[in-house]
Design a protein around this motif. Sequence first.
Motif, PDB file in Angstrom:
ATOM      1  N   PRO A  65       0.800  -1.235   0.000  1.00  0.00           N
ATOM      2  CA  PRO A  65       0.000   0.000   0.000  1.00  0.00           C
ATOM      3  C   PRO A  65       0.830   1.280   0.000  1.00  0.00           C
ATOM      4  CG  PRO A  65      -0.793  -1.543   1.672  1.00  0.00           C
ATOM      5  CD  PRO A  65       0.517  -2.061   1.185  1.00  0.00           C
ATOM      6  N   TYR A  66       2.109   1.182   0.343  1.00  0.00           N
ATOM      7  CA  TYR A  66       2.963   2.368   0.374  1.00  0.00           C
ATOM      8  C   TYR A  66       3.536   2.706  -1.005  1.00  0.00           C
ATOM      9  CZ  TYR A  66       2.752   2.116   5.453  1.00  0.00           C
ATOM     10  OH  TYR A  66       2.307   2.098   6.761  1.00  0.00           O
ATOM     11  N   LEU A  67       3.340   1.821  -1.989  1.00  0.00           N
ATOM     12  CA  LEU A  67       3.831   2.086  -3.340  1.00  0.00           C
ATOM     13  C   LEU A  67       2.863   3.025  -4.054  1.00  0.00           C
ATOM     14  CD1 LEU A  67       4.870  -1.520  -4.476  1.00  0.00           C
ATOM     15  CD2 LEU A  67       6.252   0.175  -3.249  1.00  0.00           C
ATOM     16  N   PRO A  68       3.360   4.068  -4.711  1.00  0.00           N
ATOM     17  CA  PRO A  68       2.466   4.984  -5.443  1.00  0.00           C
ATOM     18  C   PRO A  68       1.755   4.269  -6.598  1.00  0.00           C
ATOM     19  CG  PRO A  68       4.674   5.910  -5.189  1.00  0.00           C
ATOM     20  CD  PRO A  68       4.771   4.476  -4.781  1.00  0.00           C
ATOM     21  N   GLU A  69       0.568   4.754  -6.928  1.00  0.00           N
ATOM     22  CA  GLU A  69      -0.139   4.243  -8.108  1.00  0.00           C
ATOM     23  C   GLU A  69       0.466   4.906  -9.339  1.00  0.00           C
ATOM     24  OE1 GLU A  69      -4.352   4.104  -8.128  1.00  0.00           O
ATOM     25  OE2 GLU A  69      -4.511   3.485  -6.027  1.00  0.00           O
ATOM     26  N   GLN A  70       1.233   4.126 -10.094  1.00  0.00           N
ATOM     27  CA  GLN A  70       1.894   4.623 -11.300  1.00  0.00           C
ATOM     28  C   GLN A  70       2.376   3.430 -12.121  1.00  0.00           C
ATOM     29  OE1 GLN A  70       5.462   6.822 -10.339  1.00  0.00           O
ATOM     30  NE2 GLN A  70       6.110   5.373  -8.770  1.00  0.00           N
ATOM     31  N   PRO A  71       2.721   3.650 -13.400  1.00  0.00           N
ATOM     32  CA  PRO A  71       3.185   2.530 -14.241  1.00  0.00           C
ATOM     33  C   PRO A  71       4.469   1.919 -13.696  1.00  0.00           C
ATOM     34  CG  PRO A  71       2.654   4.457 -15.573  1.00  0.00           C
ATOM     35  CD  PRO A  71       2.619   4.906 -14.151  1.00  0.00           C
ATOM     36  N   TRP A  72       4.677   0.632 -14.012  1.00  0.00           N
ATOM     37  CA  TRP A  72       5.897  -0.049 -13.604  1.00  0.00           C
ATOM     38  C   TRP A  72       7.106   0.577 -14.293  1.00  0.00           C
ATOM     39  CZ3 TRP A  72       3.624  -5.570 -14.751  1.00  0.00           C
ATOM     40  CH2 TRP A  72       2.649  -5.873 -13.779  1.00  0.00           C
ATOM     41  N   PHE A  73       8.256   0.502 -13.613  1.00  0.00           N
ATOM     42  CA  PHE A  73       9.497   1.021 -14.180  1.00  0.00           C
ATOM     43  C   PHE A  73      10.178   0.006 -15.100  1.00  0.00           C
ATOM     44  CE2 PHE A  73      10.169   3.564  -9.978  1.00  0.00           C
ATOM     45  CZ  PHE A  73       9.177   4.455 -10.363  1.00  0.00           C
ATOM     46  N   TYR A  74       9.934  -1.284 -14.865  1.00  0.00           N
ATOM     47  CA  TYR A  74      10.646  -2.347 -15.573  1.00  0.00           C
ATOM     48  C   TYR A  74       9.662  -3.365 -16.136  1.00  0.00           C
ATOM     49  CZ  TYR A  74      14.652  -0.482 -12.954  1.00  0.00           C
ATOM     50  OH  TYR A  74      15.607   0.340 -12.425  1.00  0.00           O
ATOM     51  N   GLU A  75      10.165  -4.228 -17.026  1.00  0.00           N
ATOM     52  CA  GLU A  75       9.361  -5.331 -17.538  1.00  0.00           C
ATOM     53  C   GLU A  75       8.976  -6.266 -16.392  1.00  0.00           C
ATOM     54  OE1 GLU A  75       8.203  -5.576 -20.502  1.00  0.00           O
ATOM     55  OE2 GLU A  75       9.321  -3.918 -21.410  1.00  0.00           O
ATOM     56  N   GLU A  76       7.916  -7.021 -16.581  1.00  0.00           N
ATOM     57  CA  GLU A  76       7.369  -7.851 -15.513  1.00  0.00           C
ATOM     58  C   GLU A  76       8.353  -8.909 -15.023  1.00  0.00           C
ATOM     59  OE1 GLU A  76       3.313 -10.468 -14.580  1.00  0.00           O
ATOM     60  OE2 GLU A  76       3.607  -9.487 -16.518  1.00  0.00           O
ATOM     61  N   ASP A  77       9.210  -9.430 -15.928  1.00  0.00           N
ATOM     62  CA  ASP A  77      10.121 -10.513 -15.538  1.00  0.00           C
ATOM     63  C   ASP A  77      11.502 -10.012 -15.119  1.00  0.00           C
ATOM     64  OD1 ASP A  77      10.906  -9.653 -18.013  1.00  0.00           O
ATOM     65  OD2 ASP A  77      11.082 -11.650 -18.915  1.00  0.00           O
ATOM     66  N   ALA A  78      11.708  -8.697 -15.006  1.00  0.00           N
ATOM     67  CA  ALA A  78      13.013  -8.152 -14.611  1.00  0.00           C
ATOM     68  C   ALA A  78      13.309  -8.493 -13.153  1.00  0.00           C
ATOM     69  CB  ALA A  78      13.029  -6.638 -14.807  1.00  0.00           C
ATOM     70  N   LEU A  79      14.594  -8.788 -12.857  1.00  0.00           N
ATOM     71  CA  LEU A  79      15.017  -9.116 -11.497  1.00  0.00           C
ATOM     72  C   LEU A  79      15.999  -8.097 -10.926  1.00  0.00           C
ATOM     73  CD1 LEU A  79      15.552 -12.979 -11.844  1.00  0.00           C
ATOM     74  CD2 LEU A  79      13.659 -11.808 -10.713  1.00  0.00           C
ATOM     75  N   THR A  80      16.792  -7.465 -11.791  1.00  0.00           N
ATOM     76  CA  THR A  80      17.763  -6.475 -11.325  1.00  0.00           C
ATOM     77  C   THR A  80      18.123  -5.561 -12.478  1.00  0.00           C
ATOM     78  OG1 THR A  80      19.933  -6.117 -10.280  1.00  0.00           O
ATOM     79  CG2 THR A  80      19.756  -7.961 -11.829  1.00  0.00           C
ATOM     80  N   ASP A  81      18.630  -4.364 -12.149  1.00  0.00           N
ATOM     81  CA  ASP A  81      19.100  -3.453 -13.192  1.00  0.00           C
ATOM     82  C   ASP A  81      20.609  -3.567 -13.386  1.00  0.00           C
ATOM     83  OD1 ASP A  81      19.964  -2.300 -10.842  1.00  0.00           O
ATOM     84  OD2 ASP A  81      19.431  -0.255 -11.397  1.00  0.00           O
ATOM     85  N   ARG A  82      21.235  -4.503 -12.677  1.00  0.00           N
ATOM     86  CA  ARG A  82      22.684  -4.676 -12.786  1.00  0.00           C
ATOM     87  C   ARG A  82      23.039  -5.660 -13.900  1.00  0.00           C
ATOM     88  NH1 ARG A  82      26.055  -0.864 -10.702  1.00  0.00           N
ATOM     89  NH2 ARG A  82      25.457  -0.284  -8.581  1.00  0.00           N
ATOM     90  N   SER A  83      24.189  -5.439 -14.547  1.00  0.00           N
ATOM     91  CA  SER A  83      24.625  -6.284 -15.659  1.00  0.00           C
ATOM     92  C   SER A  83      25.235  -7.586 -15.150  1.00  0.00           C
ATOM     93  CB  SER A  83      25.675  -5.536 -16.490  1.00  0.00           C
ATOM     94  OG  SER A  83      26.856  -5.344 -15.722  1.00  0.00           O
ATOM     95  N   ASP A  84      25.337  -8.570 -16.053  1.00  0.00           N
ATOM     96  CA  ASP A  84      26.003  -9.824 -15.706  1.00  0.00           C
ATOM     97  C   ASP A  84      27.463  -9.581 -15.348  1.00  0.00           C
ATOM     98  OD1 ASP A  84      23.696 -11.235 -16.126  1.00  0.00           O
ATOM     99  OD2 ASP A  84      24.312 -12.153 -18.023  1.00  0.00           O
ATOM    100  N   ARG A  85      28.080  -8.615 -15.989  1.00  0.00           N
ATOM    101  CA  ARG A  85      29.475  -8.280 -15.694  1.00  0.00           C
ATOM    102  C   ARG A  85      29.615  -7.836 -14.235  1.00  0.00           C
ATOM    103  NH1 ARG A  85      33.546  -6.134 -19.431  1.00  0.00           N
ATOM    104  NH2 ARG A  85      35.279  -5.280 -18.228  1.00  0.00           N
ATOM    105  N   PHE A  86      28.696  -6.957 -13.789  1.00  0.00           N
ATOM    106  CA  PHE A  86      28.716  -6.493 -12.405  1.00  0.00           C
ATOM    107  C   PHE A  86      28.461  -7.651 -11.440  1.00  0.00           C
ATOM    108  CE2 PHE A  86      26.361  -5.142  -8.654  1.00  0.00           C
ATOM    109  CZ  PHE A  86      27.215  -4.195  -8.111  1.00  0.00           C
ATOM    110  N   LEU A  87      27.469  -8.492 -11.745  1.00  0.00           N
ATOM    111  CA  LEU A  87      27.145  -9.611 -10.861  1.00  0.00           C
ATOM    112  C   LEU A  87      28.320 -10.579 -10.758  1.00  0.00           C
ATOM    113  CD1 LEU A  87      23.442 -10.288 -11.939  1.00  0.00           C
ATOM    114  CD2 LEU A  87      24.234  -9.213  -9.830  1.00  0.00           C
ATOM    115  N   ALA A  88      29.079 -10.735 -11.847  1.00  0.00           N
ATOM    116  CA  ALA A  88      30.257 -11.613 -11.813  1.00  0.00           C
ATOM    117  C   ALA A  88      31.286 -11.087 -10.807  1.00  0.00           C
ATOM    118  CB  ALA A  88      30.881 -11.715 -13.203  1.00  0.00           C
ATOM    119  N   SER A  89      31.547  -9.781 -10.828  1.00  0.00           N
ATOM    120  CA  SER A  89      32.531  -9.217  -9.887  1.00  0.00           C
ATOM    121  C   SER A  89      32.061  -9.372  -8.449  1.00  0.00           C
ATOM    122  CB  SER A  89      32.795  -7.741 -10.205  1.00  0.00           C
ATOM    123  OG  SER A  89      31.673  -6.943  -9.899  1.00  0.00           O
ATOM    124  N   GLU A  90      30.749  -9.190  -8.202  1.00  0.00           N
ATOM    125  CA  GLU A  90      30.216  -9.310  -6.859  1.00  0.00           C
ATOM    126  C   GLU A  90      30.291 -10.750  -6.344  1.00  0.00           C
ATOM    127  OE1 GLU A  90      28.396  -6.412  -4.758  1.00  0.00           O
ATOM    128  OE2 GLU A  90      30.339  -6.174  -5.747  1.00  0.00           O
TER     129      GLU A  90
END
Length: 306
Positions: free
Chosen positions: A180-205
């Motif tokens: 309920p604390y989320l504003p009523e507005q369109p989604w920022f990402y596609e429905e199946d998105a999990l992160t905005d980080r690249s595979d390259r970044f995830l590899a380093s982490e």
Amino acid sequence: MDLDAAFGKPAAVAGQRCGLVAIVGRPNVGKSTLLNALVGQKVSITSRKAQTTRHRITGIRTEGNAQFVFVDTPGFQTKHSTALNRNLNRTVQGVLSDVDVVLFLVEAGRFGLDDAKVLALLPQDKPVLLIANKLDAVQRRNDMLPWLKSMQERRDFAEFVPLSARKDADVKRLMDIVRPYLPEQPWFYEEDALTDRSDRFLASELIREKLFRLTGDELPYSCTVVIDKFQEEGNLRRIAATIVVEREAHKGMVIGDKGEVLKRIGSEARQELERLMDAKVFLELWVKVRSGWADSEEHLRSYGYE
């Protein structure tokens, strides 16, 4: 022409909710574990060693009409004033200015000076939910009542949510409370998105996570991983990475006797990367000494710290 569709932006749907949710707290309180549980997949590294999260990590979960954009932050640094720690603190403060709701994570029944310093930084104009993590470690639940009363005197929290980040039912309950604390507005990402980080970044982490887990407490946290090469060849990923440490003695810890520690870091990181990317991974690791890198703004920029 539909410009949103043309540029890949999800189309607005009536009743959709979407918002940024910051996860904040002192180092090593369980923020990354909670983020991974909320997203349903690993997007942030975890370790017993404090201060392992160094970047703003975004994890995305879409459930029903709501898209939760969770932001894991570095634990606010209060002990040492290096360039790295100042960078981490700027990251935390930058996140807090953007979000719609804040999850303030503490250990259930505990509240120390470092927790108080983080609480003092939280914005007054945003809803803040008190998340009492590691509830399963509390021996006597009755002891929680006086603790909760003392917490309510510190701030008028929007909600109080006791939980264990490792329990699916607790994580689902938290999402229902946040919705309920989320504003009523369109989604920022596609429905199946999990992160905005690249595979390259995830590899380093992931390499850095294995580094901390396999070297124990002997290795200082001021080491980092730089991806030198990331190539995609069909279902194969060729990755070359350098582990950067501050002293020759640290290099010896990372390599280990006859290279055994470095081999194990590489093997465990490769196996997890293959699961995460659903691809075959060829991983090469090197170790270099860069004295004073954690207190050098130039080195921090070159290693990807904002």
